[in-house]
Design a protein around this motif. Sequence first.
Motif, PDB file in Angstrom:
ATOM      1  N   LEU A 113     -29.285 -17.426  17.118  1.00 21.64           N
ATOM      2  CA  LEU A 113     -30.371 -16.471  17.337  1.00 21.64           C
ATOM      3  C   LEU A 113     -30.086 -15.580  18.530  1.00 21.64           C
ATOM      4  N   ILE A 136     -37.649 -14.084  22.728  1.00 30.79           N
ATOM      5  CA  ILE A 136     -36.897 -14.702  21.633  1.00 30.79           C
ATOM      6  C   ILE A 136     -36.172 -15.943  22.120  1.00 30.79           C
ATOM      7  N   GLN A 137     -35.631 -15.901  23.317  1.00 34.55           N
ATOM      8  CA  GLN A 137     -34.955 -17.074  23.863  1.00 34.55           C
ATOM      9  C   GLN A 137     -35.926 -18.228  24.070  1.00 34.55           C
ATOM     10  N   GLY A 140     -37.360 -18.937  20.096  1.00 32.11           N
ATOM     11  CA  GLY A 140     -36.479 -18.920  18.934  1.00 32.11           C
ATOM     12  C   GLY A 140     -36.232 -20.293  18.346  1.00 32.11           C
ATOM     13  N   ASP A 155     -37.330 -14.809  11.775  1.00 31.96           N
ATOM     14  CA  ASP A 155     -37.519 -13.455  12.309  1.00 31.96           C
ATOM     15  C   ASP A 155     -38.960 -12.999  12.158  1.00 31.96           C
ATOM     16  N   LEU A 158     -41.241 -15.031  14.614  1.00 30.74           N
ATOM     17  CA  LEU A 158     -41.014 -14.596  15.993  1.00 30.74           C
ATOM     18  C   LEU A 158     -41.653 -13.230  16.242  1.00 30.74           C
ATOM     19  N   ALA A 162     -44.616 -12.221  18.734  1.00 28.89           N
ATOM     20  CA  ALA A 162     -44.371 -11.185  19.750  1.00 28.89           C
ATOM     21  C   ALA A 162     -45.438 -10.102  19.687  1.00 28.89           C
ATOM     22  N   TRP A 167     -45.154  -9.508  23.304  1.00 27.72           N
ATOM     23  CA  TRP A 167     -43.894 -10.099  23.757  1.00 27.72           C
ATOM     24  C   TRP A 167     -44.121 -11.094  24.895  1.00 27.72           C
ATOM     25  N   THR A 282     -37.210  -7.157  16.437  1.00 20.67           N
ATOM     26  CA  THR A 282     -36.746  -8.534  16.625  1.00 20.67           C
ATOM     27  C   THR A 282     -35.370  -8.722  16.009  1.00 20.67           C
ATOM     28  N   GLN A 286     -31.797  -9.514  18.111  1.00 21.80           N
ATOM     29  CA  GLN A 286     -30.958 -10.688  17.833  1.00 21.80           C
ATOM     30  C   GLN A 286     -29.538 -10.279  17.447  1.00 21.80           C
TER      31      GLN A 286
END
Length: 290
Positions: A113, A136-137, A140, A155, A158, A162, A167, A282, A286
């Motif tokens: 990811l 995302i980190q 994910g 995706d 996430l 977000a 976010w 997103t 990635q």
Amino acid sequence: MSLNPATFALNPQGIDALRAQASRDPQTATKEAAKQFEALFMNEVMKRMRAATMESGLLENRLTQVGTEMLDQQFATQMSGLPGGLSAAIERQLSRNLPSAAPPAPAGALSGLVKETQNLPDLAKKNVPTHAARFIQQHGDAARAVAQESGLPADFMLAQAAHETGWGRARMRATDGTPANNLFGIKAGPGWKGKVAEVTTTEYINGEARKVVAKFRAYDSPQESFRDYARLLTGNQRYAQAVASAQAAPDNAAAFAKHLQRAGYATDPDYANKLARVINTTVRVQRALA
């Protein structure tokens, strides 16, 4: 040691003590700061009321004025911090700026990811927003785990988390300031038996945006939020088309977003377009981090 607002409300020397506590316990310091703001406001209101009152001239001198000011300060302090008062609203506003207590994702946990956090300073060269990469980190791994369980694309989940949280910069909190860990804006209906957070939100009623207070579900962890979101979509017939679209075409963000809006997931008339844009962002982030 807990700070006592009665001992330093309206006293500039108390600022140092409040700053020291903020470094140790931000939540408690936020509550105390809110009380101080309310005490200052109440004291100013009382000053204005005194000024608007005609003085008799009898028995009034500098000493009586000092005594009156001290009494007003004491009243202002005693009236601050009461349930339902101004300090509660101030505390909620201040709490939005507190850093999230969630721990950073372990290195290597999001393989496939994103890369590790040491790559974040180089993101500007790839036109990747740092806040998007950090979000995302952080989430994910949870999205990927729930994707394997539910069949919903990581995706899409996430991106919706977000979008609902900006976010991660507008995280939902309970009235006591604790994180609700609700990343998808799922409300607590009559059948919900878990924790609840009452939050002021924007609802579109007859096409008009209005601020309302609503009850939302609260979770012990962000991963519980992902899992509950997946259960909501896959276990409810109204979202059947959205789920089928996501599973059949995990690269078609627009179709999924439109089916989700048609099913009544959100009242925002432009929700589908907004969500589709965040999904595409997103995916782009990635890819840039791969």
